[in-house]
Design an enzyme around this catalytic site. Structure first.
Site, PDB file in Angstrom:
ATOM      1  N   ASP A   1       2.808  26.982   9.407  1.00 36.87           N
ATOM      2  CA  ASP A   1       3.094  25.806  10.159  1.00 36.87           C
ATOM      3  C   ASP A   1       3.820  26.270  11.519  1.00 36.87           C
ATOM      4  O   ASP A   1       5.134  26.676  11.559  1.00 36.87           O
ATOM      5  CB  ASP A   1       3.928  24.822   9.279  1.00 36.87           C
TER       6      ASP A   1
ATOM      7  N   GLU B   1       8.400  20.399   5.615  1.00 38.07           N
ATOM      8  CA  GLU B   1       7.200  20.126   6.324  1.00 38.07           C
ATOM      9  C   GLU B   1       5.929  20.700   5.818  1.00 38.07           C
ATOM     10  O   GLU B   1       4.882  20.295   5.389  1.00 38.07           O
ATOM     11  CB  GLU B   1       7.208  20.535   7.821  1.00 38.07           C
TER      12      GLU B   1
ATOM     13  N   ASP C   1       7.501  12.151  10.424  1.00 31.70           N
ATOM     14  CA  ASP C   1       7.543  13.664  11.129  1.00 31.70           C
ATOM     15  C   ASP C   1       8.437  13.789  12.188  1.00 31.70           C
ATOM     16  O   ASP C   1       7.782  13.038  13.239  1.00 31.70           O
ATOM     17  CB  ASP C   1       6.230  14.042  11.214  1.00 31.70           C
TER      18      ASP C   1
END
Lengths: 627, 176
Positions: free
Chosen positions: A214, A186, A25
């Site tokens: 998100d 994501e 990430d």
């Protein structure tokens, strides 16, 4: 038989050897790396046991001096050489940086390509290079922790990243020497982390509709997904790739500036001090109704209510994007079964409250919102690398913004619409508007607005060599192809005359292949690694893969799908490749032979594909459907 | 892969207007489970490229025949019509007049007392019209009256565009 030699021990990788893959990430504020160990995903911490790596790189005159927490310590004392939040600059042009305005306190210079570079004590560095440093740090952390070289990584990107931003992320990974298995959105990664767990807990789930909200440091995404029997189908995605928790900090810092009676022009150190104070205030107000701020010899009170006034407009922007995505997905908010919160900024009670109000249900946050994306990415990496049977998971993602072309009058014509499932290929025909016109300029754009000037320009190129014809009689076919990473390639050709003039483009703002090669070369200049050896190794791996894949295919289908002479032809080509793979040191020669084997096996591949289509549909007879 | 297959044949479904959408979805997912590039992440580049092409082809086929308007266009293309043009004009004066009235109603809604309510009823009307046109197309296609069906396709484009414009307008109202 030549084929028997191929599988001699030690010559090709063992098929059942466990491979090491990680999920990364790459965040605006923090980055993480995770992997799957004995069936469950774990974050890989550094030697001090810290899971997060602040996405901060500090440069000295000699180069990178430190990364992460150590770099963070230089933030106030050496702000111009301490680079943070560079994700906001990835894939952006110099003009975009101007619109980001004074929120990024760096000195910029631009190179010829229009890509911004940040001036540091070491010299100008591009956001791609800085991101590569962070990725390299994470991959060596993973290699140290796993005790093995990495075979590949899934790297996450905001779903709303456009093509240039995705390409820049992939370039950064290439620069860091990481083999990218997939760029993964994501929110989709977060859904994977949640979705499969639930399946395990509650048995078979028929169908669920999930909204993933998100909100990270610098980007906002929302995705609406449908999960049914292990298929994750993204129905719609939306967001803003330049909105995040950083903007809350700026709103609060701006209030501080006014309260303290400071002017518009702050120096870099003052900016950093205000931002740090704002950030701390935001975090403290999570647990307190009211706080006291002691800053620059002054004392201020900030209530939670006042902070809400400062940031509510920003949160409302995200809610508007949520509504739009629901509409795009054709889903009512009451039809959402689960709401998942991702990203550090969703820790703010105000954000969680407003999101749950919109969807009319309590959001899920049983997995740490800072870790969930990396964990989902690790899961996907484990499947892609082949450690886990792929049968129970499939991901169908979409393109976040429409791709189009400029037409007369500065208008956009969409070729691929937003929220189209990827991969996708579309072609459209255009024609000449002047007699005897021999060239046509093509402007590739991304965005959903009518005017080209409101969209992102990805590339401009010219198709030349069109035979002179009467206006309107040439047929120019422009083809867009978007792969599973969401990356675009464009080609154009004149089709009516049979004279093929063809061009392929990669969008601007990224690095050219030559630039990447040059940068890789530079980074290896003082190391033991040799660029040529590396290229050769890559081709050898590719050759092994090809030999292994084709050998397996021949064993399985060779007799049924090929006649004797075809089989012989293919085997000769394979034997030649095998021999060359072990003898040559010239990577170009090996690559040419791989290409040649590809050509020879083309027809075989096509027949195998048709056979698999039959097989995939075999269990689904129409009669069953009508029962 | 065999590119001569039409979009229905890819899924081994009969060519026609009537379509079992659930069955289509089932078949689409079965094919993607086999051919999605994620299944080829570990294979050689050559097979990867083929997988991207195959998956893109399935996606296009699925989208085209799932959506009624593009399905209608595609069916007529299979019958040799140049149906893929964005706007061909219908000659039905009555229909055009109705459409103009509907458009006028839409533009007047902004100034109405309760725009959301007026929009909702207009939306129902527009969707009904769209359904009727689809039924007309289905009849004509069934009877192999392709020229008539081609004329109806133009109406279908009008109707779908109008429904979309209403949705877009609803979005604008909500975003305010």
């Amino acid at each position: 038989m030549a084929l028997l030699q191929i599988s001699e021990p030690g010559q090709s990788p063992q098929p059942h050897q466990r491979k090491f893959a990680v999920g990364i990430d790459l965040g605006t504020t923090n980055s993480l790396v995770a992997t799957v160990r004995s069936g469950s995903e774990v974050i890989l911490p550094d030697e001090q046991g810290r899971e997060l790596l602040p996405s901060v790189v500090h440069y000295s005159a000699e180069g990178v001096s430190c990364i992460g927490y150590e770099a963070l310590e230089h933030n106030s004392s050496d702000p111009l050489n301490t680079l943070s939040s560079v994700k906001r600059l990835l894939g952006r042009g110099v003009d975009d940086i101007k619109t980001l305005g004074n929120t990024l306190p760096y000195e910029f210079s631009s190179d010829d390509g229009g890509m911004p570079k940040i001036n540091t004590a070491y010299g100008p560095v591009s956001p791609i290079q800085v991101s590569a440093e962070i990725l390299r740090k994470l991959s060596s952390r993973a290699e140290f922790s796993l005790g093995s070289m990495l075979d590949g990584a899934v790297i996450t990107v905001p779903a709303y990243f456009d093509d240039a931003q995705r390409q820049a992320t992939k370039d950064a990974a290439t620069l860091a020497g990481i083999k990218v298995l997939r760029l993964l959105n994501e929110p989709t990664a977060a859904a994977i982390a949640y979705g499969l767990d639930e399946k395990a807990q509650s048995g078979e789930i028929h169908q669920r509709t999930i909204a993933v909200y998100d909100l990270g440091g610098g980007t906002f995404d929302v995705s609406i997904l449908r999960l049914s029997k292990g298929v994750f189908e993204v129905l719609a995605t939306g967001g803003d790739s330049a909105l995040g928790g950083d903007d809350f900090d700026h709103a609060i810092a701006n209030w501080l500036r006014v309260e303290l009676g400071m002017g518009d022009k702050l120096d870099v150190v003052e900016q950093r001090i205000l931002l740090e104070a704002a950030k701390a205030a935001k975090e403290e107000l999570t647990d307190h109704e009211k706080i006291q701020l002691d800053i620059l010899d002054a004392s201020l009170t900030l209530t939670r209510e006042k902070m809400h006034k400062l940031i509510d407009a920003l949160i409302d922007t995200t809610l508007t994007a949520c509504k739009r995505s629901l509409r795009d997905a054709g889903v009512e908010s009451s039809m959402i079964d689960d709401v998942v919160l991702v990203g550090g900024s969703t820790r703010m009670p105000r954000v969680a409250a407003k999101v749950s109000e919109l969807f009319g249900r309590q959001p899920k946050c049983t997995i740490d919102p800072d870790l969930v994306v990396a964990m989902g990415a690790a899961k996907q990496a484990d499947v892609l690398i082949g450690n886990k049977s792929a049968d129970d998971m499939l991901l169908l993602d979409v393109i976040p913004l429409s791709l189009g072309i400029e037409t007369m009058g500065g208008l956009t014509e969409k070729i691929i619409h937003r929220n189209t499932t990827i991969p996708v290929a579309k072609a459209q025909e255009f024609t000449t508007f002047k007699d005897g016109q021999t060239a046509m300029s093509i402007h590739v754009i991304q965005g959903d607005r009518e005017l080209v000037s409101d969209c992102r320009s990805l590339a401009r190129f010219e198709l030349r060599g069109i035979p002179p014809m009467v206006a309107g009689s040439a047929k120019i076919q422009v083809s867009y192809q978007v792969d599973a990473d969401g990356l675009l390639s464009v080609s154009a050709r004149e089709i009516s005359s049979g004279v093929e003039s063809r061009i392929e483009v990669k969008p601007s703002y990224g690095l050219t292949d030559n630039e990447i090669t040059q940068m890789l070369q530079d980074s290896f200049a003082n190391a033991r690694d040799d660029m040529r050896l590396r290229a050769l190794r890559e081709q050898q791996v590719e050759a092994d893969r090809m030999l292994e894949d084709l050998q397996a295919a021949i064993e399985k289908d060779g007799k049924s799908l090929l006649d004797n002479s075809e089989l012989q032809c293919l085997q000769i080509a394979l034997a030649e490749l095998h021999q060359l793979r072990n003898q040559t040191e010239d990577h170009r020669q090996l690559s040419a032979q791989i290409e040649a084997v590809g050509k020879v096996s083309e027809e075989f591949a096509a027949r195998r594909m048709d056979a698999s289509i039959k097989q995939a549909l075999a269990g689904l007879s129409l009669d069953d459907a009508l029962k | 892969m065999n590119n001569s297959k039409n979009f229905f044949e890819i899924f081994s479904l009969p060519v026609g207007w009537e379509l079992d959408v659930d069955q289509l979805g089932l078949r689409f997912r079965a094919l993607q489970k086999t051919f999605h590039p994620d299944r080829f992440a570990n294979k050689n580049d050559f097979e990867k490229r083929l997988a991207v092409q195959a998956a893109a082809n399935f996606n296009q086929a699925y989208e085209t025949i799932k959506n009624p308007l593009s399905r209608a266009q595609y069916l007529l293309e299979l019958e040799g019509f140049a149906a893929n043009q964005e706007s061909h004009i219908t000659a039905d004066g009555h229909f055009l007049m109705d459409q103009m009235l509907l458009r006028e109603a839409l533009s007047e809604i902004k100034d109405s007392a309760d725009p959301k309510q007026s929009l909702a009823s207009l939306s129902i009307e527009a969707q009904q019209t769209a359904m009727e046109i689809q039924a007309e197309f289905a009849r004509q296609y069934q009877l192999k009256a392709y020229d008539d069906a081609f004329g109806t396709l133009a109406k279908m484009q009008f109707a779908v565009k109008f429904v979309n414009d209403i949705v877009e307008f609803e979005a604008e109202l909500e975003d305010l």
